[in-house]
Design an enzyme around this catalytic site. Structure first.
Site, mmCIF file in Angstrom:
data_model
loop_
_atom_site.group_PDB
_atom_site.id
_atom_site.type_symbol
_atom_site.label_atom_id
_atom_site.label_comp_id
_atom_site.label_asym_id
_atom_site.label_seq_id
_atom_site.Cartn_x
_atom_site.Cartn_y
_atom_site.Cartn_z
ATOM 1 N N MET A 1 -0.510 -69.242 -43.732
ATOM 2 C CA MET A 1 -1.339 -69.460 -42.552
ATOM 3 C C MET A 1 -2.794 -69.092 -42.880
ATOM 4 S SD MET A 1 1.089 -70.495 -40.764
ATOM 5 C CE MET A 1 0.144 -70.903 -39.310
ATOM 6 N N ARG B 1 -12.699 -59.181 -45.833
ATOM 7 C CA ARG B 1 -11.748 -58.128 -45.474
ATOM 8 C C ARG B 1 -12.298 -56.806 -46.019
ATOM 9 N NH1 ARG B 1 -6.120 -59.613 -47.344
ATOM 10 N NH2 ARG B 1 -6.104 -60.755 -45.384
ATOM 11 N N GLU C 1 3.550 -66.201 -44.503
ATOM 12 C CA GLU C 1 3.797 -67.016 -45.701
ATOM 13 C C GLU C 1 5.270 -67.366 -45.847
ATOM 14 O OE1 GLU C 1 2.584 -65.428 -49.681
ATOM 15 O OE2 GLU C 1 0.822 -64.887 -48.513
HETATM 16 N N1 CTP Z 1 -3.308 -58.378 -43.704
HETATM 17 C C1 CTP Z 1 -3.586 -57.045 -43.502
HETATM 18 N N2 CTP Z 1 -3.882 -56.226 -44.550
HETATM 19 C C2 CTP Z 1 -3.901 -56.719 -45.819
HETATM 20 C C3 CTP Z 1 -3.620 -58.069 -46.048
HETATM 21 C C4 CTP Z 1 -3.337 -58.886 -44.947
HETATM 22 O O1 CTP Z 1 -3.541 -56.610 -42.368
HETATM 23 N N3 CTP Z 1 -4.180 -55.916 -46.829
HETATM 24 C C5 CTP Z 1 -3.002 -59.248 -42.548
HETATM 25 C C6 CTP Z 1 -4.287 -59.960 -42.179
HETATM 26 O O2 CTP Z 1 -4.786 -59.522 -40.983
HETATM 27 C C7 CTP Z 1 -3.978 -61.421 -42.245
HETATM 28 C C8 CTP Z 1 -2.482 -61.523 -42.494
HETATM 29 O O3 CTP Z 1 -2.033 -60.226 -42.850
HETATM 30 O O4 CTP Z 1 -4.416 -62.195 -41.173
HETATM 31 C C9 CTP Z 1 -2.218 -62.510 -43.614
HETATM 32 O O5 CTP Z 1 -2.907 -62.098 -44.795
HETATM 33 P P1 CTP Z 1 -3.502 -63.095 -45.853
HETATM 34 O O6 CTP Z 1 -2.641 -64.309 -45.921
HETATM 35 O O7 CTP Z 1 -3.734 -62.360 -47.112
HETATM 36 O O8 CTP Z 1 -4.946 -63.453 -45.301
HETATM 37 P P2 CTP Z 1 -5.396 -64.313 -44.081
HETATM 38 O O9 CTP Z 1 -6.155 -63.449 -43.124
HETATM 39 O O10 CTP Z 1 -4.263 -65.086 -43.493
HETATM 40 O O11 CTP Z 1 -6.472 -65.266 -44.728
HETATM 41 P P3 CTP Z 1 -6.240 -66.538 -45.681
HETATM 42 O O12 CTP Z 1 -6.746 -67.693 -44.885
HETATM 43 O O13 CTP Z 1 -7.082 -66.261 -46.859
HETATM 44 O O14 CTP Z 1 -4.789 -66.632 -45.995
HETATM 45 CA CA CA Z 2 -2.842 -66.277 -44.881
HETATM 46 CA CA CA Z 3 -0.508 -64.509 -46.788
#
Ligand code: CTP
Ligand code: CA
Ligand code: CA
Length: 499
Positions: free
Chosen positions: A37, A81, A139
């Site tokens: 996502m 992030r 995922e």
């Molecule tokens: N997340 C988190 N802490 C992390 C990694 C991820 O809280 N260390 C949460 C994030 O808030 C995120 C979700 O898990 O929205 C999914 O993480 P990820 O797929 O790595 O990032 P995304 O925010 O979805 O961004 P991207 O579009 O790059 O996938």
């Molecule tokens: Ca993601």
């Molecule tokens: Ca992810």
């Protein structure tokens, strides 16, 4: 999704420069996708406040805390992030910041978990032949092999518009003219994944990105190439071009200490360089089993099956601290974590009939100083769990029963080892991935000192848990038959009339 018609009379651009696949024996027979996502937590918040679509937004982990998810508009302003709230506001004055709700003094991820379930509902109802494995909250790995072989459905009408071929400047249309068997199945897989992404969008209003290839490692790698709302396919013929640009640490399985060590030991940076490290050098450094596994990865090979599983392997709760000093604080937080875990385990028992049988606590004193203890989970009772864990911890943490010998910077609980049939079967059938590593191998030893759940709001990424979980046997043994859909796609690809 936009539809592009590919006319018979108009040959695909660059078609001649797409090399033919020559890796059939290496790449195997599977077609695997990874769906991820886009900026997931942000999308969940934006959907609830639709006027924010198109505006820079981020999700913040506690008032005054750091950013944990950033949408693509905000990324353009340089927000990442980990950025601080003041930094976000100065770089992007019109940013909308959402705050994660709190419960029991810590983040409450319920709404993101519920949104995740909506996405998985779409995946699970898409087709009975689709194998879906939850890889994290946002995922999923998908094994498309059976759908591609089955004669029950046709995806002929589905567009491949916007799908890129990793490691090239080509669109998927170009690949469609390189008629190796595997490429044809990759085309079909890409069509199916395009359709799945459309359905996810339609049902949830969330966009996602995907990678399609012939194993998990490569699917995961190329899923990030066209974010947001994009899709890539990685055919065997593109492997070396992609690996030439792929830092070792970006590859699933090499993101930790092992990848770091390989870089230092051999003075290399990319996967293509890893591929060229002589066998005898790898064997000398890592022994036969581990070096074999590394060389397989270097050649883009990965046999790990996609396991039909959407339930979590474990349930966790944890938090970072500035430095806890007293045993009573530890007791307080363990009670909070145990309450959350038991609430979720009870829900899981009611929904899926599974019960967890153990609980692990991980205590971190300083950056590289941590330890874990696992005890049986005798009953779903917060007080019992807290007391049992305390008994384990007290001798290690304190001398007088009150003051901690060393401050604690993070605590986490994780509960798993579920008693359902599926997990039991899995445990007995297949060796875990780190069984490839002999005792003392860097990956095996590092996994024991890493915390089992990401701290605080960390995504519950089951790929992290996989270090303690056995990988089940593939539910998909690739059938040899060629289905109607396959033949139909082949025809269309050959005639150049896929639209
Ligand atoms: N997340 C988190 N802490 C992390 C990694 C991820 O809280 N260390 C949460 C994030 O808030 C995120 C979700 O898990 O929205 C999914 O993480 P990820 O797929 O790595 O990032 P995304 O925010 O979805 O961004 P991207 O579009 O790059 O996938
Ligand atoms: Ca993601
Ligand atoms: Ca992810």
């Amino acid at each position: 999704m936009e539809t592009v018609t590919w006319c018979k009379s108009a040959p695909a651009p660059h078609a001649s420069v797409v090399p033919k696949a020559g890796h059939m024996t290496m790449s195997g027979d599977r077609i695997i996708a990874l769906l991820d996502m886009d900026c997931f937590y942000v999308q969940v918040e934006q959907r609830a406040e639709p006027e924010t679509w198109g505006r820079p937004c981020a999700v913040v982990q506690y008032t005054g805390g750091g950013v944990i998810a950033v949408n693509y508009e905000a990324r353009e302003c340089g927000i990442k992030r980990g950025s601080s709230v003041p930094d976000c506001k100065s770089k992007c004055p019109n940013i909308r910041l959402f705050y994660v709700p709190e419960l029991r003094g810590k983040a409450d991820l319920t709404k993101y978990r519920n949104a995740s379930s909506e996405v998985f509902d779409v995946l699970l109802t898409f087709d009975p032949n689709l194998v879906v494995e939850r890889a994290s909250i946002d995922e999923a790995f998908l094994d498309l092999t059976d759908i591609i072989h089955s004669a029950t459905r046709s995806f002929d009408h589905v567009s491949v518009a916007g799908v890129s071929v990793a490691g090239t400047d080509h669109s998927l249309h170009d690949l469609m003219s390189a008629v190796s068997e595997e490429d044809e199945r990759l085309v079909t897989g890409s069509q199916i994944v395009n359709l799945i992404r459309d359905q996810v969008k339609e049902a949830t209003n969330f966009t996602c990105s995907a990678g399609v290839s012939y194993n998990k490692v490569l699917a995961k790698l190329c899923a990030g190439f066209k974010k947001p709302n994009g899709q890539s396919v990685l055919p065997p013929s593109s492997l070396n071009a992609v690996f030439a640009q792929t830092p070792i640490g970006k590859v699933r399985g090499l993101g930790g200490k092992l990848g770091q060590e390989l870089k230092v030991q051999f003075g290399i940076e990319t996967m293509l360089q890893l591929q060229k490290v002589p066998k005898y050098l790898l064997e000398a450094a890592y022994g036969q089993k581990t070096s074999h596994w590394i060389r397989e990865l270097g050649n883009g090979n990965d046999n790990e099956p996609v396991t039909s599983r959407i339930v979590n392997k474990s349930v966790g709760s944890g938090k970072n601290f500035n430095g806890l000093q007293k045993m009573e604080e530890v007791r307080y937080w363990i009670t909070q974590f145990a309450s959350e875990i038991i609430e979720r385990l009870t829900q899981e028992k009611n929904t899926n009939g599974r019960m967890a049988t153990n609980v692990t606590i991980t205590v971190r004193h300083a950056k590289k100083q941590s330890f874990s203890r696992t005890i049986p989970l005798k009953e779903y009772n917060v007080q019992t769990v807290t007391q049992d864990l305390e008994k384990e911890l007290i001798p290690r943490l304190t001398k007088d029963g009150q003051h901690l010998l060393q401050p604690i910077i993070s605590l986490s609980l994780i509960s798993g080892k579920f008693t359902d049939n599926q997990t039991k079967r899995a445990v007995h059938q297949t060796p875990r991935i780190d069984s490839f590593f002999s005792t003392g191998d860097p990956i095996a030893s590092s996994s024991t000192s890493e915390p089992l759940v990401p701290q605080d709001l960390g995504e519950e990424d089951d790929s992290q848990d996989s270090c303690i979980e056995v990988v089940p046997t593939s539910p998909v043994s690739p059938p040899q038959r060629r289905g109607f859909f396959y033949r139909k796609t082949l025809e269309l690809v050959r005639s150049g009339s896929v639209s």
